[in-house]
Design an enzyme around this catalytic site. Sequence first.
Site, PDB file in Angstrom:
ATOM      1  N   LYS A 173       0.857  -1.186   0.000  1.00 46.75           N
ATOM      2  CA  LYS A 173       0.000   0.000   0.000  1.00 46.75           C
ATOM      3  C   LYS A 173       0.887   1.228   0.000  1.00 46.75           C
ATOM      4  O   LYS A 173       1.708   1.423   0.903  1.00 46.75           O
ATOM      5  CB  LYS A 173      -0.915  -0.007   1.230  1.00 46.75           C
ATOM      6  N   ARG A 199     -10.782   9.893   2.068  1.00 46.02           N
ATOM      7  CA  ARG A 199     -10.627  10.564   3.369  1.00 46.02           C
ATOM      8  C   ARG A 199     -11.750  11.573   3.591  1.00 46.02           C
ATOM      9  O   ARG A 199     -12.134  11.833   4.735  1.00 46.02           O
ATOM     10  CB  ARG A 199      -9.241  11.207   3.452  1.00 46.02           C
ATOM     11  N   LYS A 227       1.392  10.013   5.696  1.00 47.31           N
ATOM     12  CA  LYS A 227       1.469   8.596   6.073  1.00 47.31           C
ATOM     13  C   LYS A 227       2.736   7.933   5.540  1.00 47.31           C
ATOM     14  O   LYS A 227       2.810   6.708   5.435  1.00 47.31           O
ATOM     15  CB  LYS A 227       0.207   7.869   5.597  1.00 47.31           C
ATOM     16  N   GLU A 243       7.409  -6.808   1.054  1.00 48.48           N
ATOM     17  CA  GLU A 243       6.196  -6.683   1.882  1.00 48.48           C
ATOM     18  C   GLU A 243       5.261  -7.876   1.650  1.00 48.48           C
ATOM     19  O   GLU A 243       4.716  -8.442   2.591  1.00 48.48           O
ATOM     20  CB  GLU A 243       5.443  -5.381   1.546  1.00 48.48           C
ATOM     21  N   LYS A 257      -2.153  -1.485  -3.817  1.00 48.30           N
ATOM     22  CA  LYS A 257      -3.026  -0.319  -3.745  1.00 48.30           C
ATOM     23  C   LYS A 257      -2.211   0.952  -3.834  1.00 48.30           C
ATOM     24  O   LYS A 257      -1.191   1.036  -3.158  1.00 48.30           O
ATOM     25  CB  LYS A 257      -3.761  -0.370  -2.403  1.00 48.30           C
ATOM     26  N   TYR A 267     -15.064   0.968  -6.650  1.00 48.96           N
ATOM     27  CA  TYR A 267     -16.330   1.691  -6.492  1.00 48.96           C
ATOM     28  C   TYR A 267     -17.209   1.527  -7.727  1.00 48.96           C
ATOM     29  O   TYR A 267     -18.357   1.939  -7.726  1.00 48.96           O
ATOM     30  CB  TYR A 267     -16.046   3.170  -6.187  1.00 48.96           C
TER      31      TYR A 267
HETATM   32  C1  PBG Z   1      -7.057   3.777   5.601  1.00 47.46           C
HETATM   33  C2  PBG Z   1      -7.525   3.491   4.225  1.00 47.46           C
HETATM   34  C3  PBG Z   1      -7.415   4.365   3.153  1.00 47.46           C
HETATM   35  C4  PBG Z   1      -8.023   3.751   2.067  1.00 47.46           C
HETATM   36  C5  PBG Z   1      -8.490   2.508   2.500  1.00 47.46           C
HETATM   37  N1  PBG Z   1      -8.156   2.346   3.845  1.00 47.46           N
HETATM   38  C6  PBG Z   1      -6.875   5.727   3.081  1.00 47.46           C
HETATM   39  C7  PBG Z   1      -5.574   6.003   3.681  1.00 47.46           C
HETATM   40  O1  PBG Z   1      -4.705   5.141   3.811  1.00 47.46           O
HETATM   41  O2  PBG Z   1      -5.381   7.161   4.037  1.00 47.46           O
HETATM   42  C8  PBG Z   1      -8.144   4.379   0.723  1.00 47.46           C
HETATM   43  C9  PBG Z   1      -9.188   3.854  -0.188  1.00 47.46           C
HETATM   44  C10 PBG Z   1      -9.502   4.731  -1.334  1.00 47.46           C
HETATM   45  O3  PBG Z   1      -8.897   5.800  -1.546  1.00 47.46           O
HETATM   46  O4  PBG Z   1     -10.408   4.353  -2.079  1.00 47.46           O
HETATM   47  N2  PBG Z   1      -6.615   2.755   6.369  1.00 47.46           N
END
Ligand code: PBG
Length: 327
Positions: A197, A207, A219, A235, A250, A315
């Site tokens: 990720k 968010r 992050k 990972e 992701k 989505y």
């Molecule tokens: C947070 C999380 C995020 C997403 C899924 N779980 C955002 C982040 O890491 O700040 C993002 C999903 C998306 O943008 O569709 N644990």
Amino acid sequence: MKYPTTRLRRNRQASAIREMVQENRLHPSDFIAPIFIMEGENKKEEIASMPGYFRYTLDLLGDEMKELMEVGIQSVLLFVKVPDSKKDNEGTEAVNDKGLMQESVRFIKENYPELYVMTDVAMDPYSSYGHDGIVEDGEIVNDPSVEVLAEMAVSHAKAGADMVAPSDMMDGRIGAMREALDEAGFENTGIMAYSAKYASAFYGPFRDALDSAPGFGDKKTYQMNPANIDEALREVELDINEGADIVMVKPGMPYLDVVRAVKENFNIPVSVYNVSGEYAMIKAAAEKGWLNEEEVMMESLLAFKRAGADLIATYFAKDAARLISGK
Ligand code: PBG
């Protein structure tokens, strides 16, 4: 000999032959539908930066589950929006067995038992700092966060979750979760690890949806540097060794090379998250009349399959499944 004898256009002459030689296909069971749930009653709110996508209160969730199942979607990935009054630095609400996530899982498994329910395991929606772990002196501390995450996974499993999906990127959390789940008697509850990720700007609309933007900093001390791919394989390897059942890459579209590399290097189901910003880009361009939404949606989803993804969290799940199934 008349040149050329090899003409690749022969196999493109008519739709029958094009379909016969088609290498990759989308099916509704490829999709995981992310679902946003909020507190309250009888409310369905559109997310401003995600046109056509909604947050539901629990009492309205049933209709959406029905619609998804009608078009052949088999799995949902649940996220909850938590009011500020329930946020803290310890994840107290995250491990509340009667919390909104836990109640939602219970509701879906009671009413739609055949739907495969996955839950997001991360602290950010519950965190007063908007971070995926506990904050101490401005730092996101790993090991204490992992303890909360493991407890959270067990709480979701108790509510009936089929699979937990840790999206936090703390080190060692997959092993800790596997152990905690097994100890609590949930050896059949799966783990879909968000293994690679990245620290991505494509998460912006998500968010907004959950009001979970980091209150300070970013992050980058836990999510990956977008420049790296060797590290993604490390990972993934760690997560597999710690007990992941599915590994995830992701975001999606900008990281297809990572999906391909993971698929080629490991024999494990690979999922990809077609994230909120990717959805928003297509929606925005379509609204302006600059792109054909349906065609661009199907082309991007197919690209995930071609890259090697077995599963796609998107989505677009319902719209794409509806098109494919003709329902
Ligand atoms: C947070 C999380 C995020 C997403 C899924 N779980 C955002 C982040 O890491 O700040 C993002 C999903 C998306 O943008 O569709 N644990």
